[in-house]
Design a protein around this motif. Structure first.
Motif, PDB file in Angstrom:
ATOM      1  N   ASN A  79     -11.378   1.544  -8.911  1.00  0.00           N
ATOM      2  CA  ASN A  79     -10.573   0.899  -9.942  1.00  0.00           C
ATOM      3  C   ASN A  79     -10.154   1.893 -11.013  1.00  0.00           C
ATOM      4  O   ASN A  79      -9.063   1.797 -11.575  1.00  0.00           O
ATOM      5  CB  ASN A  79     -11.342  -0.263 -10.565  1.00  0.00           C
ATOM      6  N   VAL A  80     -11.027   2.858 -11.307  1.00  0.00           N
ATOM      7  CA  VAL A  80     -10.698   3.886 -12.297  1.00  0.00           C
ATOM      8  C   VAL A  80      -9.660   4.859 -11.734  1.00  0.00           C
ATOM      9  O   VAL A  80      -8.678   5.208 -12.403  1.00  0.00           O
ATOM     10  CB  VAL A  80     -11.966   4.652 -12.732  1.00  0.00           C
ATOM     11  N   LEU A  81      -9.864   5.293 -10.475  1.00  0.00           N
ATOM     12  CA  LEU A  81      -8.987   6.286  -9.874  1.00  0.00           C
ATOM     13  C   LEU A  81      -7.613   5.718  -9.539  1.00  0.00           C
ATOM     14  O   LEU A  81      -6.590   6.391  -9.727  1.00  0.00           O
ATOM     15  CB  LEU A  81      -9.624   6.857  -8.602  1.00  0.00           C
ATOM     16  N   ASP A  82      -7.593   4.498  -9.016  1.00  0.00           N
ATOM     17  CA  ASP A  82      -6.319   3.896  -8.603  1.00  0.00           C
ATOM     18  C   ASP A  82      -6.414   2.378  -8.738  1.00  0.00           C
ATOM     19  O   ASP A  82      -6.723   1.673  -7.765  1.00  0.00           O
ATOM     20  CB  ASP A  82      -5.979   4.280  -7.165  1.00  0.00           C
ATOM     21  N   PRO A  83      -6.168   1.865  -9.935  1.00  0.00           N
ATOM     22  CA  PRO A  83      -6.276   0.410 -10.131  1.00  0.00           C
ATOM     23  C   PRO A  83      -5.320  -0.398  -9.272  1.00  0.00           C
ATOM     24  O   PRO A  83      -5.612  -1.544  -8.920  1.00  0.00           O
ATOM     25  CB  PRO A  83      -5.974   0.228 -11.629  1.00  0.00           C
ATOM     26  N   ASN A  84      -4.177   0.182  -8.910  1.00  0.00           N
ATOM     27  CA  ASN A  84      -3.224  -0.549  -8.067  1.00  0.00           C
ATOM     28  C   ASN A  84      -3.787  -0.785  -6.669  1.00  0.00           C
ATOM     29  O   ASN A  84      -3.693  -1.897  -6.124  1.00  0.00           O
ATOM     30  CB  ASN A  84      -1.908   0.226  -7.963  1.00  0.00           C
ATOM     31  N   ILE A  85      -4.367   0.256  -6.078  1.00  0.00           N
ATOM     32  CA  ILE A  85      -4.946   0.109  -4.744  1.00  0.00           C
ATOM     33  C   ILE A  85      -6.175  -0.793  -4.797  1.00  0.00           C
ATOM     34  O   ILE A  85      -6.389  -1.631  -3.901  1.00  0.00           O
ATOM     35  CB  ILE A  85      -5.301   1.480  -4.140  1.00  0.00           C
ATOM     36  N   HIS A  86      -6.982  -0.644  -5.826  1.00  0.00           N
ATOM     37  CA  HIS A  86      -8.143  -1.535  -5.975  1.00  0.00           C
ATOM     38  C   HIS A  86      -7.698  -2.984  -6.034  1.00  0.00           C
ATOM     39  O   HIS A  86      -8.250  -3.853  -5.350  1.00  0.00           O
ATOM     40  CB  HIS A  86      -8.924  -1.175  -7.236  1.00  0.00           C
ATOM     41  N   ARG A  87      -6.682  -3.264  -6.823  1.00  0.00           N
ATOM     42  CA  ARG A  87      -6.177  -4.630  -6.953  1.00  0.00           C
ATOM     43  C   ARG A  87      -5.593  -5.120  -5.631  1.00  0.00           C
ATOM     44  O   ARG A  87      -5.819  -6.270  -5.222  1.00  0.00           O
ATOM     45  CB  ARG A  87      -5.117  -4.672  -8.053  1.00  0.00           C
ATOM     46  N   LEU A  88      -4.866  -4.242  -4.956  1.00  0.00           N
ATOM     47  CA  LEU A  88      -4.263  -4.609  -3.670  1.00  0.00           C
ATOM     48  C   LEU A  88      -5.334  -4.976  -2.654  1.00  0.00           C
ATOM     49  O   LEU A  88      -5.242  -6.022  -1.989  1.00  0.00           O
ATOM     50  CB  LEU A  88      -3.429  -3.441  -3.142  1.00  0.00           C
ATOM     51  N   PHE A  89      -6.353  -4.144  -2.502  1.00  0.00           N
ATOM     52  CA  PHE A  89      -7.413  -4.436  -1.551  1.00  0.00           C
ATOM     53  C   PHE A  89      -8.124  -5.740  -1.904  1.00  0.00           C
ATOM     54  O   PHE A  89      -8.398  -6.573  -1.035  1.00  0.00           O
ATOM     55  CB  PHE A  89      -8.424  -3.289  -1.513  1.00  0.00           C
ATOM     56  N   PHE A 109       0.832  -1.201   0.000  1.00  0.00           N
ATOM     57  CA  PHE A 109       0.000   0.000   0.000  1.00  0.00           C
ATOM     58  C   PHE A 109       0.870   1.255   0.000  1.00  0.00           C
ATOM     59  O   PHE A 109       0.605   2.205  -0.752  1.00  0.00           O
ATOM     60  CB  PHE A 109      -0.929   0.030   1.216  1.00  0.00           C
ATOM     61  N   ALA A 110       1.889   1.270   0.826  1.00  0.00           N
ATOM     62  CA  ALA A 110       2.766   2.441   0.914  1.00  0.00           C
ATOM     63  C   ALA A 110       3.427   2.727  -0.428  1.00  0.00           C
ATOM     64  O   ALA A 110       3.544   3.903  -0.835  1.00  0.00           O
ATOM     65  CB  ALA A 110       3.808   2.230   2.014  1.00  0.00           C
ATOM     66  N   ARG A 111       3.859   1.675  -1.126  1.00  0.00           N
ATOM     67  CA  ARG A 111       4.482   1.880  -2.435  1.00  0.00           C
ATOM     68  C   ARG A 111       3.478   2.412  -3.450  1.00  0.00           C
ATOM     69  O   ARG A 111       3.770   3.344  -4.209  1.00  0.00           O
ATOM     70  CB  ARG A 111       5.098   0.577  -2.931  1.00  0.00           C
ATOM     71  N   ASP A 112       2.289   1.819  -3.470  1.00  0.00           N
ATOM     72  CA  ASP A 112       1.278   2.234  -4.447  1.00  0.00           C
ATOM     73  C   ASP A 112       0.749   3.638  -4.138  1.00  0.00           C
ATOM     74  O   ASP A 112       0.512   4.439  -5.047  1.00  0.00           O
ATOM     75  CB  ASP A 112       0.119   1.237  -4.467  1.00  0.00           C
ATOM     76  N   GLU A 113       0.544   3.928  -2.858  1.00  0.00           N
ATOM     77  CA  GLU A 113       0.036   5.248  -2.472  1.00  0.00           C
ATOM     78  C   GLU A 113       1.008   6.345  -2.870  1.00  0.00           C
ATOM     79  O   GLU A 113       0.589   7.449  -3.264  1.00  0.00           O
ATOM     80  CB  GLU A 113      -0.214   5.269  -0.955  1.00  0.00           C
ATOM     81  N   ALA A 114       2.305   6.063  -2.793  1.00  0.00           N
ATOM     82  CA  ALA A 114       3.319   7.069  -3.108  1.00  0.00           C
ATOM     83  C   ALA A 114       3.286   7.486  -4.580  1.00  0.00           C
ATOM     84  O   ALA A 114       3.820   8.553  -4.933  1.00  0.00           O
ATOM     85  CB  ALA A 114       4.700   6.542  -2.747  1.00  0.00           C
ATOM     86  N   LEU A 115       2.649   6.708  -5.442  1.00  0.00           N
ATOM     87  CA  LEU A 115       2.543   7.071  -6.850  1.00  0.00           C
ATOM     88  C   LEU A 115       1.614   8.264  -7.060  1.00  0.00           C
ATOM     89  O   LEU A 115       1.682   8.928  -8.099  1.00  0.00           O
ATOM     90  CB  LEU A 115       2.050   5.867  -7.659  1.00  0.00           C
ATOM     91  N   GLY A 116       0.719   8.503  -6.115  1.00  0.00           N
ATOM     92  CA  GLY A 116      -0.099   9.710  -6.155  1.00  0.00           C
ATOM     93  C   GLY A 116      -1.393   9.629  -6.925  1.00  0.00           C
ATOM     94  O   GLY A 116      -2.086  10.641  -7.081  1.00  0.00           O
ATOM     95  N   TYR A 117      -1.764   8.445  -7.396  1.00  0.00           N
ATOM     96  CA  TYR A 117      -3.034   8.332  -8.121  1.00  0.00           C
ATOM     97  C   TYR A 117      -4.209   8.607  -7.190  1.00  0.00           C
ATOM     98  O   TYR A 117      -4.243   8.134  -6.066  1.00  0.00           O
ATOM     99  CB  TYR A 117      -3.208   6.928  -8.702  1.00  0.00           C
TER     100      TYR A 117
END
Length: 206
Positions: free
Chosen positions: A183-193, A146-154
């Motif tokens: 999923n549209v705003l931040d597909p990485n976080i959606h996938r992670l959750f 999460f910390a890595r994906d959040e740092a991307l700023g999406y």
């Protein structure tokens, strides 16, 4: 592991509390929608019903974490809180007006506790999931991702999030109420959750 309904019932009995005057000291629209001090707990129980069962179980087995319904602004207060002669450890004060409509503000307050709970069992001064900390190896792995994906700023601007903790809370809320938008705003976080917090294996201790 307890089933969802048994967990929700146990949490309602053991962790949800109401100020006796929380309704009469609330705005008129609250008194129109709620008749007794039991109603805030009923609404809150429905609000958290979609959360992963493992997350609810983690809360139930933790020594910390209470919700007090009040007429005052919603906030999360770590550590010991005195309430009517009792000492409660880790308290979410939830303004009953925030439970109306979708209950977003009430949930975001509670999600701050969940962030702390998953990070360190809600120990005062200790780490949070949104900061890359987990209280089990699987949660630690998910938190670091999460910390890595959040740092991307999406998605930060769209969700009005100004910190990793705020972003976690808003993403968790969005995952429950509008998963497609997350999923549209931040597909990485959606996938992670979807692959961690909302999968049963992540909540196993071993």
């Amino acid at each position: 592991m307890q089933d969802r309904e048994a967990l929700l019932e146990a949490l309602w009995r053991e962790r949800l509390h109401a100020e006796p005057t929380c309704l009469e000291r609330s705005p008129f629209q609250v008194r129109q929608r709620m008749e007794t001090v039991w109603d805030p707990g009923r609404l809150f129980r429905e609000l958290i019903r979609p959360l992963p069962r493992g997350m609810l179980q983690l809360w139930h087995t933790a020594p910390r974490g209470h919700v007090i319904f009040t007429h005052e602004p919603s906030r999360y207060a770590p550590g010991q809180q005195e309430w009517h002669g009792r000492s409660l450890d880790g308290v979410c004060y939830v303004r009953v007006a925030d439970l109306l409509d979708e209950g977003e503000e009430a949930f975001l307050t509670f999600a701050e506790f969940l962030d702390h709970l998953m990070g360190s069992g809600a120990e005062p001064g200790a780490g949070r999931f949104s900061g890359g900390v987990g209280q089990t190896p699987r949660l630690t792995d998910a938190a670091q991702r999460f910390a890595r994906d959040e740092a991307l700023g999406y998605g930060h601007k769209e969700l009005g999030a100004t910190s990793p903790a705020a972003y976690f809370r808003r993403c968790l809320w969005l995952h429950l109420v509008d998963e497609r938008r997350l999923n549209v705003l931040d597909p990485n976080i959606h996938r992670l959750f979807a692959r961690t917090l909302f999968k049963p294996h992540v909540w196993k201790r071993s």
